[in-house]
Design a protein around this motif. Sequence first.
Motif, PDB file in Angstrom:
ATOM      1  N   ALA A   1      33.282  57.651  29.431  1.00 44.34           N
ATOM      2  CA  ALA A   1      32.580  57.863  28.164  1.00 44.34           C
ATOM      3  C   ALA A   1      32.597  56.581  27.331  1.00 44.34           C
ATOM      4  O   ALA A   1      33.438  55.693  27.534  1.00 44.34           O
ATOM      5  CB  ALA A   1      33.239  58.993  27.392  1.00 44.34           C
TER       6      ALA A   1
ATOM      7  N   GLU B   1      29.618  68.329  25.074  1.00 48.49           N
ATOM      8  CA  GLU B   1      30.967  67.810  25.276  1.00 48.49           C
ATOM      9  C   GLU B   1      31.763  67.695  23.986  1.00 48.49           C
ATOM     10  O   GLU B   1      32.873  67.154  24.001  1.00 48.49           O
ATOM     11  CB  GLU B   1      30.890  66.435  25.953  1.00 48.49           C
ATOM     12  CG  GLU B   1      30.175  66.417  27.289  1.00 48.49           C
ATOM     13  CD  GLU B   1      30.857  67.278  28.345  1.00 48.49           C
ATOM     14  OE1 GLU B   1      32.049  67.594  28.162  1.00 48.49           O
ATOM     15  OE2 GLU B   1      30.215  67.633  29.346  1.00 48.49           O
TER      16      GLU B   1
ATOM     17  N   TRP C   1      30.077  57.672  21.006  1.00 53.04           N
ATOM     18  CA  TRP C   1      30.244  59.124  20.929  1.00 53.04           C
ATOM     19  C   TRP C   1      30.700  59.544  19.529  1.00 53.04           C
ATOM     20  O   TRP C   1      30.086  60.393  18.881  1.00 53.04           O
ATOM     21  CB  TRP C   1      31.263  59.539  21.987  1.00 53.04           C
ATOM     22  CG  TRP C   1      31.384  61.016  22.195  1.00 53.04           C
ATOM     23  CD1 TRP C   1      30.705  62.001  21.552  1.00 53.04           C
ATOM     24  CD2 TRP C   1      32.247  61.661  23.136  1.00 53.04           C
ATOM     25  NE1 TRP C   1      31.087  63.231  22.021  1.00 53.04           N
ATOM     26  CE2 TRP C   1      32.023  63.053  22.994  1.00 53.04           C
ATOM     27  CE3 TRP C   1      33.161  61.209  24.069  1.00 53.04           C
ATOM     28  CZ2 TRP C   1      32.721  63.980  23.761  1.00 53.04           C
ATOM     29  CZ3 TRP C   1      33.842  62.143  24.838  1.00 53.04           C
ATOM     30  CH2 TRP C   1      33.623  63.513  24.688  1.00 53.04           C
TER      31      TRP C   1
ATOM     32  N   ARG D   1      37.805  67.050  23.513  1.00 52.70           N
ATOM     33  CA  ARG D   1      37.479  66.928  24.929  1.00 52.70           C
ATOM     34  C   ARG D   1      37.236  65.465  25.272  1.00 52.70           C
ATOM     35  O   ARG D   1      36.673  64.703  24.491  1.00 52.70           O
ATOM     36  CB  ARG D   1      36.237  67.759  25.240  1.00 52.70           C
ATOM     37  CG  ARG D   1      35.885  67.825  26.714  1.00 52.70           C
ATOM     38  CD  ARG D   1      34.676  68.734  26.909  1.00 52.70           C
ATOM     39  NE  ARG D   1      34.933  70.075  26.399  1.00 52.70           N
ATOM     40  CZ  ARG D   1      33.996  70.992  26.227  1.00 52.70           C
ATOM     41  NH1 ARG D   1      32.737  70.709  26.482  1.00 52.70           N
ATOM     42  NH2 ARG D   1      34.315  72.191  25.778  1.00 52.70           N
ATOM     43  N   ARG D   2      37.645  65.076  26.470  1.00 53.17           N
ATOM     44  CA  ARG D   2      37.417  63.713  26.958  1.00 53.17           C
ATOM     45  C   ARG D   2      36.681  63.773  28.289  1.00 53.17           C
ATOM     46  O   ARG D   2      36.917  64.668  29.091  1.00 53.17           O
ATOM     47  CB  ARG D   2      38.737  62.961  27.126  1.00 53.17           C
ATOM     48  CG  ARG D   2      39.416  62.616  25.801  1.00 53.17           C
ATOM     49  CD  ARG D   2      40.738  61.906  26.032  1.00 53.17           C
ATOM     50  NE  ARG D   2      41.305  61.384  24.790  1.00 53.17           N
ATOM     51  CZ  ARG D   2      42.009  62.095  23.937  1.00 53.17           C
ATOM     52  NH1 ARG D   2      42.245  63.378  24.196  1.00 53.17           N
ATOM     53  NH2 ARG D   2      42.488  61.554  22.834  1.00 53.17           N
ATOM     54  N   THR D   3      35.802  62.827  28.508  1.00 50.99           N
ATOM     55  CA  THR D   3      35.051  62.752  29.761  1.00 50.99           C
ATOM     56  C   THR D   3      35.277  61.388  30.412  1.00 50.99           C
ATOM     57  O   THR D   3      35.657  60.408  29.750  1.00 50.99           O
ATOM     58  CB  THR D   3      33.541  62.942  29.517  1.00 50.99           C
ATOM     59  OG1 THR D   3      33.084  61.963  28.598  1.00 50.99           O
ATOM     60  CG2 THR D   3      33.258  64.327  28.960  1.00 50.99           C
TER      61      THR D   3
ATOM     62  N   PRO E   1      29.117  60.671  25.660  1.00 49.70           N
ATOM     63  CA  PRO E   1      30.082  61.257  26.597  1.00 49.70           C
ATOM     64  C   PRO E   1      29.834  60.900  28.062  1.00 49.70           C
ATOM     65  O   PRO E   1      30.699  61.168  28.904  1.00 49.70           O
ATOM     66  CB  PRO E   1      29.910  62.770  26.383  1.00 49.70           C
ATOM     67  CG  PRO E   1      29.279  62.898  25.048  1.00 49.70           C
ATOM     68  CD  PRO E   1      28.410  61.703  24.889  1.00 49.70           C
ATOM     69  N   ASP E   2      28.667  60.338  28.393  1.00 52.47           N
ATOM     70  CA  ASP E   2      28.312  60.039  29.785  1.00 52.47           C
ATOM     71  C   ASP E   2      28.354  61.322  30.629  1.00 52.47           C
ATOM     72  O   ASP E   2      28.918  61.356  31.725  1.00 52.47           O
ATOM     73  CB  ASP E   2      29.249  58.980  30.371  1.00 52.47           C
ATOM     74  CG  ASP E   2      28.742  58.428  31.697  1.00 52.47           C
ATOM     75  OD1 ASP E   2      27.499  58.437  31.903  1.00 52.47           O
ATOM     76  OD2 ASP E   2      29.564  58.022  32.532  1.00 52.47           O
ATOM     77  N   SER E   3      27.747  62.377  30.061  1.00 53.38           N
ATOM     78  CA  SER E   3      27.708  63.678  30.718  1.00 53.38           C
ATOM     79  C   SER E   3      26.248  64.091  30.889  1.00 53.38           C
ATOM     80  O   SER E   3      25.422  63.883  29.991  1.00 53.38           O
ATOM     81  CB  SER E   3      28.453  64.718  29.878  1.00 53.38           C
ATOM     82  OG  SER E   3      28.221  66.029  30.347  1.00 53.38           O
ATOM     83  N   THR E   4      25.939  64.677  32.036  1.00 57.19           N
ATOM     84  CA  THR E   4      24.553  65.023  32.341  1.00 57.19           C
ATOM     85  C   THR E   4      23.970  65.997  31.328  1.00 57.19           C
ATOM     86  O   THR E   4      22.866  65.793  30.798  1.00 57.19           O
ATOM     87  CB  THR E   4      24.445  65.628  33.744  1.00 57.19           C
ATOM     88  OG1 THR E   4      24.927  64.684  34.695  1.00 57.19           O
ATOM     89  CG2 THR E   4      23.005  65.980  34.074  1.00 57.19           C
ATOM     90  N   LEU E   5      24.713  67.063  31.024  1.00 58.66           N
ATOM     91  CA  LEU E   5      24.184  68.098  30.145  1.00 58.66           C
ATOM     92  C   LEU E   5      23.962  67.582  28.727  1.00 58.66           C
ATOM     93  O   LEU E   5      22.942  67.865  28.097  1.00 58.66           O
ATOM     94  CB  LEU E   5      25.121  69.305  30.141  1.00 58.66           C
ATOM     95  CG  LEU E   5      25.204  70.086  31.456  1.00 58.66           C
ATOM     96  CD1 LEU E   5      26.257  71.171  31.367  1.00 58.66           C
ATOM     97  CD2 LEU E   5      23.851  70.686  31.806  1.00 58.66           C
ATOM     98  N   SER E   6      24.929  66.833  28.193  1.00 57.55           N
ATOM     99  CA  SER E   6      24.759  66.310  26.839  1.00 57.55           C
ATOM    100  C   SER E   6      23.648  65.264  26.791  1.00 57.55           C
ATOM    101  O   SER E   6      22.919  65.169  25.802  1.00 57.55           O
ATOM    102  CB  SER E   6      26.072  65.713  26.333  1.00 57.55           C
ATOM    103  OG  SER E   6      26.425  64.562  27.091  1.00 57.55           O
TER     104      SER E   6
END
Length: 318
Positions: A71, A219, A76, A66-68, A129-134
């Motif tokens: 990121a 992610e 990561w 997966r890619r965000t 990943p620069d993702s809120t959930l992670s």
Amino acid sequence: MPTELPGALPVWWVLLLPLLLALAAWATTAFDTALTARAAGRPTGPVPATLAPLRESARLLVGQRRRTVAADPVLWRLGTAVLPVAAVLAAAVLPLGSRPVADLAVGVVWFNAMEVLAWAAVWMAGWGPDSTLSLVGGYRFVAQGLAYELPHMFAIITAALGAQSLRITDIVAAQQGLWFVAIMPVAFVVYLVSAAAMAFWGPFDAPVDRGVAGGAAAELSGVDRLVFAGGRWLLLVVAAAMAVPLFLGGGNGPWLPAWLWVAIKTAAVLGAVVWLRHRFPTIRMDRWTEFSWIVLVPLMIAQALAVALVVLGRGGGM
């Protein structure tokens, strides 16, 4: 303190150690799979339970990464890869019988440092990943780490205090007459609890729990998730195995060779930790933090003080 040290294992054990840890992690995963199936009302046999980790590994190996957006791929991937490496490095001071791969004079410090490295790896895997959930999952693990690390360190230091040495083989040698679990039971229990928290296992799996959409691993997919999950299992095996030389006498025991006693004791500790996972719900981070600071830390201070007084009363030896 012992006057003779058993020394370290031959250099080629550096290559064999990861294989042994992987086999132990595989067996632990199979046991957990069997317990999960039984709890769900569909008991499975030993062969399907043993093959389940292989099927899951094959599924993840062929999965797409997966890619965000925006990121940090280096951070990561580095966080994902460092987790199993930290687990293997922590196991370097673990006596595989009477001798470890690396018989360091500061083995206790080395082991704890590798645990902190694993802690940083999980946070990097959540941040990268620069993702809120992670990111939320990563910070939850930081909060969990701050809560477990202090009682965990006190538990390890209490065992070192009883042996008056930071060398793991010295701690084992100091238990030839009486295992430390008999004279410092609070430290043993706190160590097992904090070890489960270190591997974000059982009641302490909030950082990777499905309730927060995967947490720090939200992610991760494909081979990244496989490496991360493998590192988590390795970390659990190493953390549980270290309870044997610290509190259960290491390879000390009648009739059987030292390596077999280590294997039996490690299997018993791992079995208990995995079984308890299915008996307790996931603990909220705020509840765990409160319990750790208000209950575990004072208990460990009292346990360390009691051991120190015994050591002083016996003229510097247990």
